[in-house]
Design a protein around this motif. Structure first.
Motif, PDB file in Angstrom:
ATOM      1  N   LYS A   1      39.683  37.962  32.098  1.00  0.00           N
ATOM      2  CA  LYS A   1      41.038  38.367  32.451  1.00  0.00           C
ATOM      3  C   LYS A   1      41.256  39.874  32.313  1.00  0.00           C
TER       4      LYS A   1
ATOM      5  N   TYR B   1      42.427  45.459  33.817  1.00  0.00           N
ATOM      6  CA  TYR B   1      42.835  44.123  34.247  1.00  0.00           C
ATOM      7  C   TYR B   1      41.962  43.729  35.438  1.00  0.00           C
TER       8      TYR B   1
ATOM      9  N   ASN C   1      41.951  32.204  26.556  1.00  0.00           N
ATOM     10  CA  ASN C   1      42.199  33.508  25.931  1.00  0.00           C
ATOM     11  C   ASN C   1      41.267  33.768  24.750  1.00  0.00           C
TER      12      ASN C   1
ATOM     13  N   GLN D   1      36.205  32.916  33.256  1.00  0.00           N
ATOM     14  CA  GLN D   1      37.062  33.876  33.945  1.00  0.00           C
ATOM     15  C   GLN D   1      37.411  34.997  32.982  1.00  0.00           C
TER      16      GLN D   1
END
Length: 303
Positions: free
Chosen positions: A179, A134, A251, A177
């Motif tokens: 994740k 993560y 996502n 970004q």
């Protein structure tokens, strides 16, 4: 008479030989008692003469934390959007490979876990390991501006004495970004006793948010020279290729590969610590490519 004499002499010689052997045995025993207590004489070896091995075979699980640097290449991020804006026009080919933006770097921390299985053959150790990472606030963005005059591009057929100058201005922004990611990797290690250095290679899948926007402004300046040599210039707006296009994916999954080096140290029984470096390269998402460099420390337990 002669026979009796021989027997006496043989008996005396045998007694002398037995006395000499007894004395020699006594001296040898005393000398052996004074010698150092070598383990070789007991059928063993000292630590300096043998390598301490450890059983690394078995399943294991653990957690990790570390530092990540992110290099995101935005140079081709808006190419898909400009190709759409300039589709079926004479501007598509000359603008297809414009590098409107560049590479941007950022950094952050990572947290994760791992689970795997070791198989040991003598000093060689093979492993199959799954990991999860993560990434905290691993976000980067950039913008760019480019202006170019394209004169009589391929496919443009102006009248005789006319020169077409397309004034193209592009302004773009992009952001990405990362994740988290999972990986499946194979390891090759070496049993160094309490230490096990290893190398690994495998596949990775990352989850990220990617966005991109481009605005184009196009005008056409026609320069006409008549038969008398007089030149006039007229500028026209080109609304079909003057527009804004945006795209955003949340996502999005990007596949990639991973490789690196590490070392594990057995602290006690099945408890071990590890330090490793990992390189990850993902396939482009919307023409945006992300590369990660991860440094981690971890703690695990082998069952």
């Amino acid at each position: 008479m002669i026979i009796a004499t021989v027997r006496v002499r043989w008996s005396v010689a045998m007694r002398r030989l037995m006395v000499a052997a007894a004395m020699l045995g006594t001296v040898s025993a005393a000398h052996a008692a004074d010698m150092p207590d070598l383990p070789v004489l007991r059928g063993g070896f000292t630590d300096g003469l043998s390598k301490t091995t450890r059983n690394w075979d078995g399943a294991y699980v653990g957690g990790s934390a570390g530092y990540t640097t992110d290099a995101t290449d935005f140079s081709q991020s808006v190419v898909g959007l400009t190709n759409y804006i300039f589709r079926d026009s004479v501007l598509q080919q000359p603008t297809a490979n414009w590098s409107l933006m560049s590479k941007t770097n950022t950094q952050g921390v990572n947290f994760g876990g791992f689970v795997g299985r070791n198989w040991q053959w003598y000093d060689a150790i093979l492993s199959l390991e799954g990991t999860y990472s993560y990434f905290n606030n691993l976000h980067t963005q950039t913008s760019g501006h480019n202006a170019l005059v394209i004169t009589n591009p391929p496919g443009d057929n102006p009248p005789a004495g006319t020169t077409d100058n397309y004034n193209v201005t592009l302004t773009g922004t992009a952001a990405a970004q990362v994740k988290d990611m999972i990986s499946l990797r194979g390891r090759v290690g070496w049993d160094g006793g309490d230490f096990m250095p290893y190398a690994f290679f495998g596949a990775a899948v990352g989850r990220m948010d990617v966005s991109r926007t481009v605005t184009s402004d196009v005008t056409l300046t026609q320069i006409v020279t008549d038969a008398g040599g007089t030149t006039t210039a007229t500028t026209y707006a080109v609304p079909a290729q003057s527009q804004t296009q945006s795209q955003h994916r949340t996502n999005a999954f990007a596949v990639g590969w991973t490789a690196g080096l590490g070392i594990e140290y057995c602290i006690w029984d099945g408890l071990f610590a590890r330090v490793e470096y990992e390189y990850v390269r993902f396939s482009p998402v919307m023409n945006t490519q992300v590369t990660l460099n991860n440094a981690r420390v971890g703690l695990g337990y082998k069952f």
